[in-house]
Design an enzyme around this catalytic site. Structure first.
Site, PDB file in Angstrom:
ATOM      1  N   HIS A  37       0.979  -9.327   4.602  1.00 33.39           N
ATOM      2  CA  HIS A  37      -0.158  -8.393   4.667  1.00 33.39           C
ATOM      3  C   HIS A  37      -0.859  -8.410   3.308  1.00 33.39           C
ATOM      4  O   HIS A  37      -0.649  -7.536   2.464  1.00 33.39           O
ATOM      5  CB  HIS A  37       0.300  -6.987   5.047  1.00 33.39           C
ATOM      6  CG  HIS A  37      -0.834  -6.077   5.448  1.00 33.39           C
ATOM      7  ND1 HIS A  37      -0.881  -5.414   6.652  1.00 33.39           N
ATOM      8  CD2 HIS A  37      -1.976  -5.735   4.796  1.00 33.39           C
ATOM      9  CE1 HIS A  37      -1.993  -4.694   6.719  1.00 33.39           C
ATOM     10  NE2 HIS A  37      -2.675  -4.871   5.600  1.00 33.39           N
ATOM     11  N   GLN A  77       0.810  -1.219   0.000  1.00 33.26           N
ATOM     12  CA  GLN A  77       0.000   0.000   0.000  1.00 33.26           C
ATOM     13  C   GLN A  77       0.844   1.271   0.000  1.00 33.26           C
ATOM     14  O   GLN A  77       0.341   2.345  -0.326  1.00 33.26           O
ATOM     15  CB  GLN A  77      -0.951  -0.021   1.204  1.00 33.26           C
ATOM     16  CG  GLN A  77      -1.959  -1.146   1.112  1.00 33.26           C
ATOM     17  CD  GLN A  77      -2.880  -1.215   2.317  1.00 33.26           C
ATOM     18  OE1 GLN A  77      -2.596  -1.924   3.263  1.00 33.26           O
ATOM     19  NE2 GLN A  77      -3.980  -0.485   2.297  1.00 33.26           N
ATOM     20  N   ASN A 132      -1.655 -10.936   8.463  1.00 32.72           N
ATOM     21  CA  ASN A 132      -2.609  -9.860   8.708  1.00 32.72           C
ATOM     22  C   ASN A 132      -4.042 -10.296   8.400  1.00 32.72           C
ATOM     23  O   ASN A 132      -4.318 -10.856   7.338  1.00 32.72           O
ATOM     24  CB  ASN A 132      -2.275  -8.661   7.813  1.00 32.72           C
ATOM     25  CG  ASN A 132      -3.210  -7.488   8.061  1.00 32.72           C
ATOM     26  OD1 ASN A 132      -3.191  -6.909   9.148  1.00 32.72           O
ATOM     27  ND2 ASN A 132      -4.038  -7.153   7.084  1.00 32.72           N
ATOM     28  N   GLU A 133      -4.923 -10.031   9.337  1.00 28.81           N
ATOM     29  CA  GLU A 133      -6.349 -10.334   9.164  1.00 28.81           C
ATOM     30  C   GLU A 133      -6.552 -11.719   8.591  1.00 28.81           C
ATOM     31  O   GLU A 133      -7.147 -11.913   7.516  1.00 28.81           O
ATOM     32  CB  GLU A 133      -7.041  -9.250   8.329  1.00 28.81           C
ATOM     33  CG  GLU A 133      -6.966  -7.898   9.037  1.00 28.81           C
ATOM     34  CD  GLU A 133      -7.878  -6.829   8.480  1.00 28.81           C
ATOM     35  OE1 GLU A 133      -8.322  -6.955   7.331  1.00 28.81           O
ATOM     36  OE2 GLU A 133      -8.147  -5.848   9.211  1.00 28.81           O
TER      37      GLU A 133
HETATM   38  C1  BGC Z   1      -6.272  -3.839   6.215  1.00 23.58           C
HETATM   39  C2  BGC Z   1      -5.586  -2.653   5.575  1.00 23.58           C
HETATM   40  C3  BGC Z   1      -6.630  -1.721   4.983  1.00 23.58           C
HETATM   41  C4  BGC Z   1      -7.467  -1.213   6.139  1.00 23.58           C
HETATM   42  C5  BGC Z   1      -8.505  -0.166   5.756  1.00 23.58           C
HETATM   43  C6  BGC Z   1      -7.525  -3.503   6.959  1.00 23.58           C
HETATM   44  O1  BGC Z   1      -8.483  -4.387   6.517  1.00 23.58           O
HETATM   45  O2  BGC Z   1      -5.370  -4.566   7.005  1.00 23.58           O
HETATM   46  O3  BGC Z   1      -4.684  -3.134   4.620  1.00 23.58           O
HETATM   47  O4  BGC Z   1      -6.080  -0.702   4.263  1.00 23.58           O
HETATM   48  O5  BGC Z   1      -8.121  -2.271   6.769  1.00 23.58           O
HETATM   49  O6  BGC Z   1      -9.497  -0.689   4.967  1.00 23.58           O
END
Ligand code: BGC
Length: 428
Positions: A111, A17, A155-156
């Site tokens: 990520h 990003q 991540n997530e």
């Molecule tokens: C993610 C980010 C994303 C952010 C805002 C999260 O789901 O880890 O990569 O930019 O939320 O939407």
């Protein structure tokens, strides 16, 4: 507001990003497809790859003491089994830069973006991915581990099931009324253009087959099967084991996207079931982790028929979900009911063009953390999403989540008042 000594106050980014030119990644490839679902390609992003020192200096100068960023697997291992020393050197410098400015680096290994070669081998539904991820994690721990105290493996990690649910809902809604389908986008915490994706599906399948060898590549942010869901957490466990065997002192955790799920009368059972799916069923995989990364942006309400739209008159963010900073406190308390270990808020933030709103959001979110600390919940840090306005995945650069504005033409950085507001917390 007062936080305990050593409490981490930081900001977060993710490699794809902000860095720019992530050319060996699956996202880069998808952005270039003629029928891409992306509003625009990531391109040079925020040129953070070259400007990281300026960015870390601004973060530290405002008083923040932690920086969560990700190491890009597609850079470190651009071809299967070929690890790139130059890229490792780059991340060594980023970590050293954090230390130089007195900032704690919180490093994420994965990520959302994967190397194209991994996806060609079956991606996040293929058993072999566990071994590949373990090998990559071990490599990073060996080369960079001495400078790192915190690693977030994935991540997530729960994103795939959320996407499966929303895709299903979206399809049903799209069948009923193409117009109302758009409302579903705001129910997932990541920039997605579902409407465009649906239109493009047929063409994208052909184009994907050319690049990934399959019409339906299993990238990290794909709808996931229950087996794929477990696979992601097994990959986390394998990576954690590898890191610990090399550097037992590194604190290892995973991060989850968690909504504040609220039940209105009659919606209790559905809200409970959703919380089981979003959080509780992962407990066996994460119970012994050193910390859990909690990522929260908003709430979701449930009625007897399921998820409800945002309350009438509610203030919405640019992402079309509700501006509701109190969600963070609710999620932290809820998580603590079942997960007794340390928690770091690895993401929380708001997409808005009005920085006064961002300050308000941060103030209320931090108040929530203070309440949690008073209740004895071991919250160890807060990383705001995001350090700078950046590439919000399929939604491109239109969403402004940053504490720092980035001029798209010149890449000039302009800190917003919210950056110093967040930093002032460490000085109280
Ligand atoms: C993610 C980010 C994303 C952010 C805002 C999260 O789901 O880890 O990569 O930019 O939320 O939407």
């Amino acid at each position: 507001m007062s936080f305990p000594k050593g409490f981490l106050i930081g900001a977060a980014t993710a490699a794809h990003q902000v860095e720019g030119n992530n050319i060996h990644s699956d996202y880069w490839a998808q952005e270039q497809l003629p029928h891409t679902s992306f509003t625009e390609p990531s391109g040079i992003a925020c040129d953070h790859y070259n400007r990281y020192e300026e960015d870390i200096r601004l973060l530290a100068g405002a008083g923040l003491n932690a920086y969560r960023f990700s190491i890009e697997w597609a850079r470190v291992e651009p071809e299967e089994g070929r690890f790139d020393e130059t890229e490792i050197e780059h991340y060594r410098k980023v970590i050293a830069c954090c230390r130089q400015y007195g900032v704690e680096p919180i490093v994420t290994l994965m990520h959302f973006t994967s190397p194209v070669w991994l996806i060609k081998k079956g991606g996040w539904e293929a058993e072999i991915t566990i071994a590949y991820f373990r090998r990559y994690a071990a490599f990073v721990a060996e080369r960079l581990g001495s400078g790192i105290s915190y690693i977030c493996t994935i991540n997530e990690a729960n994103m795939g099931l959320q996407l499966a649910a929303i895709s299903k809902r979206f399809r049903l809604m799209a069948e009923q009324a193409a117009k109302s389908a758009k409302n579903a986008e705001g129910t997932v915490q990541v920039g997605m253009n579902f409407e465009k994706m649906m239109e493009n599906m047929k063409f994208a399948a052909i184009e994907n087959a050319e690049i990934f060898g399959t019409p339906q590549p299993q990238i990290f942010v794909s709808s996931r099967t229950p087996e794929g869901d477990a696979l992601v957490f097994r990959a986390h466990q394998a990576a954690k084991e590898a890191i610990k065997s090399i550097r037992p002192e590194i604190r290892v955790g995973i991060t989850l996207s968690l909504h504040d799920l609220q039940a209105l009368p009659g919606g209790e059972a559905l809200a409970e079931a959703a919380w089981d799916e979003e959080f509780r069923h992962y407990l066996p995989f994460i119970r012994d982790d050193d910390f859990l990364g909690v990522q929260n942006y908003t709430r979701t309400q449930y009625g007897p028929q399921g998820q409800l739209p945002c309350p009438v008159g509610a203030k919405l963010t640019q992402m079309d979900y509700e501006f509701y900073p109190e969600a963070l406190e609710h999620v932290l308390s809820r998580v603590h009911e079942d997960f007794r270990g340390d928690i770091i808020v690895t993401e929380n933030g708001v997409a808005t063009g009005d920085d006064e709103d961002r300050i308000e959001f941060i103030r209320r979110a931090l108040k929530g953390i203070e309440n949690c600390l008073n209740d004895g919940i071991p919250v160890k840090g807060y990383c705001h999403w995001s350090l700078m306005d950046n590439f919000e995945w399929q939604k491109g650069y239109s969403m402004t989540f940053g504490l720092i504005a980035v001029d798209r033409a010149t890449q000039a950085r302009t800190p917003k008042p919210s950056l110093s507001f967040l930093g002032s917390v460490t000085k109280e």
